[in-house]
Scaffold this active site. Structure first.
Site, PDB file in Angstrom:
ATOM      1  N   ASN A   1       0.845  -1.195   0.000  1.00 32.78           N
ATOM      2  CA  ASN A   1       0.000   0.000   0.000  1.00 32.78           C
ATOM      3  C   ASN A   1       0.877   1.241   0.000  1.00 32.78           C
ATOM      4  O   ASN A   1       1.658   1.453   0.930  1.00 32.78           O
ATOM      5  CB  ASN A   1      -0.893   0.022   1.252  1.00 32.78           C
ATOM      6  CG  ASN A   1      -1.572   1.378   1.439  1.00 32.78           C
ATOM      7  OD1 ASN A   1      -2.570   1.672   0.801  1.00 32.78           O
ATOM      8  ND2 ASN A   1      -1.020   2.215   2.305  1.00 32.78           N
ATOM      9  N   GLU A   2       0.777   2.022  -1.041  1.00 36.33           N
ATOM     10  CA  GLU A   2       1.482   3.313  -1.113  1.00 36.33           C
ATOM     11  C   GLU A   2       2.957   3.187  -0.744  1.00 36.33           C
ATOM     12  O   GLU A   2       3.558   4.109  -0.194  1.00 36.33           O
ATOM     13  CB  GLU A   2       0.811   4.348  -0.204  1.00 36.33           C
ATOM     14  CG  GLU A   2      -0.567   4.760  -0.633  1.00 36.33           C
ATOM     15  CD  GLU A   2      -1.105   5.947   0.170  1.00 36.33           C
ATOM     16  OE1 GLU A   2      -0.403   6.427   1.086  1.00 36.33           O
ATOM     17  OE2 GLU A   2      -2.226   6.401  -0.110  1.00 36.33           O
TER      18      GLU A   2
END
Length: 660
Positions: A388-389
């Site tokens: 995630n990110e």
């Protein structure tokens, strides 16, 4: 707006700028195509619009998760917040001149994963007893006539049994419900009783009072409304869960974004720590600055998805922690830590075990644990997010590839969703896409939080993406506000998402929930307190698109003045029902005209339904007040061809049924 020399179109998009020449040409082509009539349409993702749940803003404990006791297992600590400790949100009480002592011990816990417990020593009884009191998450709300399930793990540390009175009391100390239990075993046992409330009160407290002399240990002190969503034990707060169900999402991503990869390796969200009996789950610090009990764990997430007909989309760390660990949020990315390579095979097995837990037969090792929790049938997991990110470092790339290759080899039926960093442009974005293209990752997760103007000017972002390559999941997006102008900018962008539904496979607004007084991030889709929930205008936009999804997009149904940039539209058809669905957006201050041609769809019922959401640019649904802006549905006569005048600042959905 500038007119640029010939350069990469995507480069302009990444900077939030769309060349005028491209926009005009595109609009003129659409107008020409309209004159030619509808031809066939193109298939788009059937899972396009869903939800993203992150445990931020007290979304889980104190929010969607139904537990009413805060710090039920005495596991709060300064690691969560400097001022917190094992007795945070508990009070030691000695009414009626009683006295004794209260301590925290760890020598013989209910389970090693839950090490702290309270020891209550009742030395002298006055008029009442010795006990503890919990005010919940800013008080405990109860309703007259409703039942609440109380439970506690206890063991006797003295010779004679100890009687306990369990009650719910209002701020004046008046008892609204009461029941009794008797602790008689020297071993940990779970004791349960029900409390039926005599009067509604938003500010009650739970009181656990020992009324005989003795000594006992207490842990996992729990209070749940019987009326959870679908009446599930260890379930969800009914009104919040229903608001989410009313969106009819095609999927739910969970348990979060930054929450998933955590604040350092020790804080990564490990799914195995969140299943099984709640007294055996591992509690830990929440990356957003509070505590997570894991009571709302993977089983509850999957069960909720099933209950509302949404596909589960769990997101697992890519074996690295958040690059903003240690308080470096949005600065440099110096905090990313990677699991040691000597531990990677164990971590990869953890990912593979999740698929077996979700989809394996009840006789399999991990499928048996799912069955033991009450769900012998598979959950039919289709999607798994990895990362995630993340900052796209060499350490990330190496570990992501190892995980991806292992899942692809063992479970080719699972669609892996990768990540391309936290922004819609820049170094991590470019590196993430390069890695995805090299590995042929099926889907990658793009995120952006921007001003409304960005969403209006970037409606053509995906028009030039490759159609037969890695797809996009827009996992987090929002226009930084909860006013009508924000929601309509998002609506205009969502028509473009539908237009590019062959490239964009999934999309979800973020964040989802925020508790009043406990919010770390704004804007959010739904605000709530202990007793009420307040959907924003953005919520209604998401709902209107989600409940009106289709699986085929038609380019040439709606035409408008190409110079009117405030107007946006899409047309989809639901192949299951045959319904044709028009979404017409006017993000401007004046009414706008659009021409609709439905002649190519064959026989349609002229008696259609029209739903309109509109208000002034600054209109908003204010927390604590009646909603100022909500959708209004009315009958509509849909001719084969007609002109629709869209009100200023509005989203209109017209649903035309197939004629029987």
């Amino acid at each position: 707006m500038k007119i640029f020399k010939a350069q990469s179109y995507r480069k302009h998009l990444c900077h939030g700028i769309v060349p005028v020449t491209f926009m005009v040409v595109n609009m003129l082509l659409c107008a020409h195509a309209f004159a030619q009539g509808v031809k066939g349409g193109k298939k788009i993702s059937p899972d396009l619009f869903g939800l993203f749940f992150e445990d931020i803003n007290y979304s889980a404990d104190g929010g969607l998760y139904g537990e009413l006791v805060q710090n039920r297992s005495f596991e709060y600590s300064p690691t969560d917040r400097r001022e917190w400790h094992s007795f945070s949100f508990w009070q030691y009480i000695t009414p009626g001149f009683s006295y004794g002592s209260l301590n925290i011990e760890t020598t013989s816990p209910v389970h090693p994963n839950n090490p702290h417990y309270a020891v209550l020593n009742i030395e002298h009884l006055g008029d009442s007893g010795v006990g503890i009191r919990n005010d919940g998450f800013a008080k405990i709300p109860v309703k007259a006539g409703e039942k609440y399930h109380f439970s506690v793990f206890a063991k006797l540390l003295s010779q004679d049994p100890v009687n306990i009175v369990v009650s719910l009391q209002n701020p004046k100390g008046e008892t609204l419900a009461e029941s009794k239990i008797r602790v008689s075993s020297p071993d940990w046992q779970k004791y349960t009783t029900d409390l039926v409330v005599s009067a509604t009160n938003d500010s009650t407290a739970l009181v656990v009072l020992a009324t005989t002399k003795g000594k006992l240990a207490l842990d996992v002190v729990s209070l749940f409304p019987a009326n959870t969503f679908k009446n599930r034990p260890n379930g969800l707060r009914a009104d919040l869960a229903q608001l989410l169900a009313d969106i009819h999402p095609k999927f739910i991503r969970f348990p979060g974004g930054c929450l998933a990869h955590g604040d350092g390796l020790g804080n990564m969200y490990r799914w195995k720590n969140t299943i099984g009996p709640i007294e055996q789950r591992v509690e830990q610090k929440n990356i957003w600055g509070y505590h997570q009990t894991a009571g709302l764990g993977y089983f509850e997430y999957f069960q909720f998805c099933e209950d509302i007909g949404a596909k589960p989309l769990p997101v697992l760390p890519a074996a690295v922690s958040c690059q903003n660990s240690g308080g470096t949020w949005r600065i440099g990315g110096t905090g990313q830590k990677a699991i040691d390579m000597s531990e990677m095979q164990d971590y990869i097995q953890e990912v593979l075990d999740l698929v077996e837990w979700a989809n394996g037969p009840a006789a399999s090792t991990w499928g048996a644990k799912r069955a033991a929790a009450g769900h012998p049938a598979p959950f039919n997991l289709q999607y798994v997010g990895i990362g995630n990110e993340d900052k796209i470092t060499p350490e990330f790339e190496q570990r992501f590839k190892m995980i991806y290759d292992a899942v692809k080899a063992k479970h080719p039926e699972i669609t892996v969703i990768g990540t391309v960093g936290p922004f819609p442009e820049g170094e991590d974005f470019d590196k993430g896409w390069k890695l995805a293209n090299t590995l042929q990752v099926p889907v990658v997760d793009e995120h952006y939080y921007s001003a409304p103007e960005w969403f209006i000017s970037n409606q053509y972002r995906y028009d030039t993406y490759k159609r037969n390559a890695t797809k996009v999941y827009i996992g987090e997006y929002a226009s930084r506000g909860n006013k009508m102008k924000n929601a309509l900018a998002e609506a205009a962008y969502m028509t473009a998402i539908e237009r590019n539904g062959d490239v964009v496979s999934l999309a979800s607004y973020a964040p989802l929930l925020a508790k009043s007084g406990f919010t770390q991030w704004n804007p959010d889709m739904i605000y709530f307190d202990n007793t009420s929930a307040y959907p924003t205008v953005n919520y209604y936009v998401q709902q209107l698109f989600s409940v009106n999804q289709g699986d085929t997009y038609f380019e040439n149904v709606v035409s408008k003045n190409p110079a009117d940039s405030a107007l946006a539209a899409s047309c989809v058809q639901d192949s299951k029902t045959g319904d044709v669905i028009l979404k017409l957006v006017n993000a401007g201050p004046e009414q706008g005209s659009m021409k609709i041609n439905l002649s190519a769809f064959g026989k349609l019922d002229a008696a259609a339904a029209k739903t309109v959401l509109n208000g002034s640019p600054e209109a908003a649904n204010v927390f604590g007040s009646a909603a100022a802006v909500t959708p209004v549905t009315s009958a509509f006569n849909a001719a084969k061809t007609f002109e629709y005048t869209a009100p200023p600042m509005s989203l209109t959905v017209i649903r035309v049924r197939k004629k029987k």
